[in-house]
Design a protein around this motif. Structure first.
Motif: not given
Length: 316
Positions: A66-70, A74-75, A80-85, A280-284
């Motif tokens: 479910q996280r993958y399809f979300t 979004n892509l 691209l999402g939000t940085s965790l850092a 920071d996984i989303p940025v990676v």
């Protein structure tokens, strides 16, 4: 023309499928890494309730598919999402860094492509001469060394000992001349790494054409060697040359990570390495996907250009 359109459509569809497979590998590969992201970010002193609340905020409590399809949805919308850092949109973080990486790759391409083509033509023209053997030794030596070794050697001689160029690539908030001066050593490192491959492919393609009957006819007519090489052999050897040049341009963009880290160049590769250190996984994931998309697109361009310049490939 219709055959070319069908070819391009097929290659685009293949590229999209390949990019989707790469997105699967990136997402599930990162998810399979050991350790808990929430614990890494909040620290070992965080309470279990705080860690659980942070996991819920990030959506880590949801099933992996479910996280993958979300993430994929979004892509598709350009998010691209939000940085965790630093909680900034990743698009803002990536845009300026991608521009710096493309600038560095462009400068390296301007330096490497004409040099490789010129050396390829000259080594084919003076085959088995001292010049040919010397160029082959130098280029093979440069491509045999790791990028970081070449970078440190250049820093030692062109920065530390002579002071001609800075060892750290400072390109932001500077004039164009200073930015180019700061980019020269990283670009020269990339040039030394890729020029050998392009030069040797150019030489091999030209020598392969030189044995053709129309080349023998040109020789019998008294056409000069340089004219034969540039006017007859080179146009008929363009397909493999264009292919290898575009593939090396792809490498200049996606293979800059080590060079950017050595010279502390503010590009996409440096951003990805910093994000790995910060977990920071989303940025990676975003940086990896951009690199993959760039490589796939340039491979597609190389394939199409090679086919267009060699119509015989349309019938294979």
């Amino acid at each position: 023309m219709r055959r070319i359109i069908e070819l391009i459509s097929t290659r685009i569809l293949t590229g999209i499928v390949t990019l989707w497979v790469v997105s699967l590998i990136i997402f599930f590969g990162v998810a399979a890494l050991p350790g808990d992201i929430a614990t890494e970010i909040l620290g070992q002193s965080a309470s279990p309730d705080t860690i659980q609340a942070f996991r819920d905020q990030l959506g880590l409590d949801l099933p992996l598919y479910q996280r993958y399809f979300t993430w994929l949805a979004n892509l598709a919308q350009g998010d691209l999402g939000t940085s965790l850092a630093n909680h900034r949109p990743i698009t803002e973080l990536v845009s300026s860094r991608l521009e710096n990486t493309l600038s560095l790759a462009g400068l390296a391409a301007v330096m490497s492509v004409p040099l490789a083509l010129a050396l390829g033509v000259l080594t084919a023209l003076f085959r088995n001469s001292r010049f040919d053997r010397g160029v082959n030794i130098l280029t093979l030596s440069s491509i045999s060394f790791p990028e970081f070794f070449v970078a440190y050697i250049l820093i030692l001689f062109l920065s530390v000992k002579t002071g001609w160029f800075p060892s750290l690539a400072r390109v932001e908030d500077t004039s164009l001349l200073e930015a180019l001066r700061g980019m020269f050593l990283p670009a020269l490192t990339l040039t030394l790494v890729v020029v050998a491959h392009m030069m040797r492919m150019t030489r091999a393609a030209l020598l392969g054409v030189m044995g053709s009957p129309f080349i023998e006819m040109a020789k019998l007519k008294g056409v000069g060697r340089l004219s034969i090489m540039t006017r007859h052999a080179l146009p008929n050897a363009l397909a493999p040359i264009i292919n290898v040049v575009v593939l090396n341009l792809a490498y200049l963009i996606v293979g800059v990570v080590v060079v950017e880290v050595v010279f502390v160049y503010p590009g996409l590769g440096q951003l990805m390495v910093d994000s790995v250190a910060k977990r920071d996984i989303p940025v990676v994931q975003a940086c990896s996907l951009i690199f993959a998309a760039t490589y796939i697109i340039l491979n597609l361009i190389a394939d199409v250009l090679a086919t267009v310049t060699n119509p015989r490939l349309l019938h294979q």
